[in-house]
Structure formats: C-alpha cells, structure tokens
Write a protein that holds these residues in place. Sequence first.
Motif, mmCIF file in Angstrom:
data_model
loop_
_atom_site.group_PDB
_atom_site.id
_atom_site.type_symbol
_atom_site.label_atom_id
_atom_site.label_comp_id
_atom_site.label_asym_id
_atom_site.label_seq_id
_atom_site.Cartn_x
_atom_site.Cartn_y
_atom_site.Cartn_z
ATOM 1 N N CYS A 44 -7.641 4.587 -3.567
ATOM 2 C CA CYS A 44 -7.509 3.607 -2.480
ATOM 3 C C CYS A 44 -8.812 2.894 -2.145
ATOM 4 N N ALA A 45 -9.895 3.648 -1.969
ATOM 5 C CA ALA A 45 -11.159 3.008 -1.600
ATOM 6 C C ALA A 45 -11.640 2.016 -2.656
ATOM 7 N N PRO A 46 -11.672 2.369 -3.948
ATOM 8 C CA PRO A 46 -12.095 1.372 -4.940
ATOM 9 C C PRO A 46 -11.206 0.130 -4.975
ATOM 10 N N ILE A 47 -9.891 0.321 -4.876
ATOM 11 C CA ILE A 47 -8.983 -0.829 -4.928
ATOM 12 C C ILE A 47 -9.204 -1.751 -3.742
ATOM 13 N N VAL A 48 -9.282 -1.183 -2.534
ATOM 14 C CA VAL A 48 -9.415 -2.033 -1.351
ATOM 15 C C VAL A 48 -10.767 -2.752 -1.348
ATOM 16 N N LEU A 49 -11.804 -2.117 -1.864
ATOM 17 C CA LEU A 49 -13.109 -2.773 -1.909
ATOM 18 C C LEU A 49 -13.105 -3.939 -2.890
ATOM 19 N N ILE A 50 -12.609 -3.702 -4.092
ATOM 20 C CA ILE A 50 -12.591 -4.780 -5.090
ATOM 21 C C ILE A 50 -11.707 -5.920 -4.623
ATOM 22 N N VAL B 66 -5.961 16.639 -4.118
ATOM 23 C CA VAL B 66 -5.048 15.489 -4.117
ATOM 24 C C VAL B 66 -5.485 14.469 -3.063
ATOM 25 N N GLY B 67 -5.890 14.952 -1.887
ATOM 26 C CA GLY B 67 -6.340 14.034 -0.842
ATOM 27 C C GLY B 67 -7.543 13.216 -1.264
ATOM 28 N N ASN B 68 -8.508 13.851 -1.933
ATOM 29 C CA ASN B 68 -9.686 13.111 -2.385
ATOM 30 C C ASN B 68 -9.333 12.091 -3.469
ATOM 31 N N HIS B 69 -8.369 12.419 -4.317
ATOM 32 C CA HIS B 69 -7.951 11.439 -5.325
ATOM 33 C C HIS B 69 -7.265 10.243 -4.668
ATOM 34 N N ILE B 70 -6.476 10.501 -3.638
ATOM 35 C CA ILE B 70 -5.820 9.387 -2.935
ATOM 36 C C ILE B 70 -6.861 8.495 -2.280
ATOM 37 N N TRP C 128 0.782 -1.225 0.000
ATOM 38 C CA TRP C 128 0.000 0.000 0.000
ATOM 39 C C TRP C 128 0.821 1.286 0.000
ATOM 40 N N PRO C 129 2.027 1.326 0.561
ATOM 41 C CA PRO C 129 2.803 2.567 0.405
ATOM 42 C C PRO C 129 2.990 2.967 -1.053
ATOM 43 N N THR C 130 3.258 1.982 -1.912
ATOM 44 C CA THR C 130 3.405 2.269 -3.336
ATOM 45 C C THR C 130 2.096 2.766 -3.932
ATOM 46 N N ILE C 131 0.992 2.142 -3.574
ATOM 47 C CA ILE C 131 -0.310 2.558 -4.104
ATOM 48 C C ILE C 131 -0.640 3.975 -3.668
ATOM 49 N N VAL C 132 -0.398 4.308 -2.404
ATOM 50 C CA VAL C 132 -0.715 5.647 -1.899
ATOM 51 C C VAL C 132 0.152 6.700 -2.585
ATOM 52 N N LEU C 133 1.434 6.422 -2.749
ATOM 53 C CA LEU C 133 2.323 7.394 -3.403
ATOM 54 C C LEU C 133 1.954 7.578 -4.878
ATOM 55 N N LEU C 134 1.629 6.486 -5.566
ATOM 56 C CA LEU C 134 1.194 6.617 -6.952
ATOM 57 C C LEU C 134 -0.154 7.338 -7.045
ATOM 58 N N ALA C 135 -1.017 7.129 -6.059
ATOM 59 C CA ALA C 135 -2.286 7.850 -6.026
ATOM 60 C C ALA C 135 -2.059 9.347 -5.844
ATOM 61 N N ALA C 136 -1.089 9.701 -5.000
ATOM 62 C CA ALA C 136 -0.754 11.119 -4.828
ATOM 63 C C ALA C 136 -0.208 11.707 -6.127
ATOM 64 N N ALA C 137 0.637 10.924 -6.815
ATOM 65 C CA ALA C 137 1.157 11.391 -8.107
ATOM 66 C C ALA C 137 0.023 11.607 -9.097
ATOM 67 N N PHE C 138 -0.943 10.706 -9.117
ATOM 68 C CA PHE C 138 -2.096 10.882 -10.006
ATOM 69 C C PHE C 138 -2.892 12.119 -9.624
ATOM 70 N N GLY C 139 -3.067 12.357 -8.314
ATOM 71 C CA GLY C 139 -3.808 13.525 -7.883
ATOM 72 C C GLY C 139 -3.170 14.825 -8.362
ATOM 73 N N VAL C 140 -1.845 14.908 -8.271
ATOM 74 C CA VAL C 140 -1.144 16.096 -8.753
ATOM 75 C C VAL C 140 -1.233 16.183 -10.274
ATOM 76 N N LEU C 141 -1.093 15.040 -10.943
ATOM 77 C CA LEU C 141 -1.188 15.019 -12.401
ATOM 78 C C LEU C 141 -2.565 15.481 -12.867
ATOM 79 N N GLN C 142 -3.586 14.996 -12.206
ATOM 80 C CA GLN C 142 -4.946 15.327 -12.600
ATOM 81 C C GLN C 142 -5.254 16.809 -12.369
ATOM 82 N N ALA C 143 -4.970 17.271 -11.143
ATOM 83 C CA ALA C 143 -5.325 18.648 -10.789
ATOM 84 C C ALA C 143 -4.348 19.675 -11.332
#
Length: 384
Positions: A181-187, A172-176, A113-128
């Motif tokens: 994270c929430a969709p991945i952990v649920l699936i 960025v926080g909402n994207h993380i 999950w550290p990798t997933i969270v950091l990549l999620a943060a990168a996506f949040g910055v990329l998106q916004a």
Amino acid sequence: MPAGPDPAEGPATHRPSTTDRQAGVDRPAGADHPTRTDRPATTDRPATTDRLPLRRRLLPVIALLLLAPWAAECSWGGFAIDDFLPVLIFLGPMYGGAAILIRETARHLGAGWPTIVLLAAAFGVLQAGLVDQSLFNPDFLDDTQYADTRAAAEATLVPGLDFSLRQAFDYVGNHIVLTICAPIVLIESFLGADRRLRPWLGRTGLLVVGLVYLLGSLFIFSNISGDKVFLASPLQLTFATSLVLALVATALLPRWRRPRPRRTRRAPHPLWVGLPVVLVRLGSDVTPGWPGMIVALALAAVAGGLIANLSTRGGWGQRHVLVAGSAGLVMAAAFAYVVPPYSPASPAAALAGDIAVTVVTVTLVVGAWWRLRRASPTVHVGAS
C-alpha cells in the motif's frame, strides 16, 4: 450525491464524474475542454492503458519495483545501510513484482483500494505461508537478532495449525502496509491526476512482470528451504493456499468496482486520517499473548472501518489517501532507531541505515504531498 469542494484544496472546478467519485481521481485545473480520457467510464469496463511513450510508462513501474522491497525490509530498520542494494537486487523481483501486479490488477479492473488491500493480504499470506514459510517455521528467526521473540510468538500458537497469530498479524500486516500500500500510494501521488488511476502496463508487460515475480519467488523459496531445511506440513500448506484463494476471490468481487454513494458530512483534514494507523502501531504491542492479539485485531478492524467510513465523506481526496497509505511507513521509519537489523552490524552502519531511512521516507512523503498541492491547488478530489 456529489461532494462539495475540499477547503484545503480550494473551490471545485467541475462536478465529479462517476469514475471520479469511485476512484479518487482529481482533474487538472482549467480542463475546460474534455478529451477522450475525460469521458466517464462505465464501472464494469476495465481502464485503458496509459497512451504515453514506453519510457514514461515504465518510470513508475521501475520506481515501484525498487520502492516495494526497500519499504518491506529496510524502512523499519531490518537492514544496515550496506545491505540496502542487495535487498533491492535480490528481493526486488518478488516484492516489487507483487506490488506491480496488485496495482495493475486493480487499475485494469477499475477497482479501488479495497481490492488492493485484499490482494495485499493475499500476497502476505502467500509470502509468509508458501514462499519463505516463515509463518510455520518456528526456527525461522533463530539465526537473526530477533531470536528472542520466539517465546512471545509461541504464546499465541493456533492449535492444530501450529503458527503464531502474533507473527501472522505482523508478517501479513507489514506486507499490506509496507510492501504494497505505501509504495503504491506514494508513486501514484507523484503522478498527474490523468495518470494516477490508469494502468501502466499492457498484457505483454504484465506477463513479463508476472514471470519476474515467479522467478524471484522461486529463488527465495529455494534459498530459504535450503538454508532452513524446513517444509510446512500438507495441512499448513492447504490452509495457506485456501486463505490466499479466498482473499483473491473476495478482492475480485464486482462490488469493489461500483461507485459508492457520497455523504454530505465532510472528511476531516487529511492529517487526521493517519491517526488511526498510528494508534494501531502504538497499541498492537501493549499486551503480550492472546489479550494483546485481541487488542491488536480490534484496533486494526476499527482503524480500517473508520478510514473506509471517512472515504465516503465529501472532500475526501488523494491527500487523504496519501496520509492513510503512508502513515504506516512513517511509523516504521520512526521506530527504526530502536530495533536491531536482522544481522549484527557496526553501530555506524546501523545508524547510517536508520538516518537514510528517515531521509528517504521524509523525502517521499513530503515530496508526494507537495506534488499534490502544486498540481491541483484548486481542484476537488473525489472519493476513493
């Protein structure tokens, strides 16, 4: 040192392997005859793709493709119920594609999950910062029902870069939390223990999803840039690009693929793990301006550190991961009743959307919890 059994899940039926301790995998009860997939993998070797029929491998991919945009934009009340389907159609390729690529990257590397969270943060910055550029566009929300938040956002402008730290924290926080994270952990919680941490797609599948994500992002960029008539400055684009690259490089460090030592102290009941996430949500808006940002950032840092610390304790399992990953979604759904959608909607449509959000969220979270209890009622779940 291997952790002992989780009282909530019964006595341990096996000694966790190195891979179990690293990734949080739980094995089926009664697995007395190891198969090829039961053999511990070395921590520097990528996981192999699921050897199941394509139809079964694609089911969680499609589920994540649809759940990510819904969680990102609908779960907190951003759209009325009649806009749910357009959100899935137009935003699914971008949000869902990103969630799939992040999840598959981490699982192919054998990372957690550290990798997933950091990549999620990168996506949040990329998106916004680069795709819709909402982070740098002060007029981005002016044509929505959130136009009155502009003054609060401008109270935390970063000098020289002209972006709001408050909006950066929220976007960025909402994207993380919601998009990734929430969709991945649920699936993953709905899947069996032998599939939860395995990659779903091979190279061809990843290329297809990557193309879908790229096309979806270009579609959003072209529409937003045309409607808003805005383009970030070269300095702002350079800053956002540099931050994305730094987060991706940090996420891919080998340290996240090494097994973490287990501690003898036991993790609390899974429901307690959601408390730090709840406190971050409740406490991040108590004070406006820079003092409020200091509080919000401090709460987020403490919550993240506490969850990381608890994950090294004995008895930490997938139910803990489920609660930590979905608590933000539950909070978003709870507050959906008190926030307006982006565009004006009839009271009936807005209320129907909020009720639908509650039903979907409760169904997913309770269903995932029930699935874990039913699938492995007497199985120890290793650390993640």
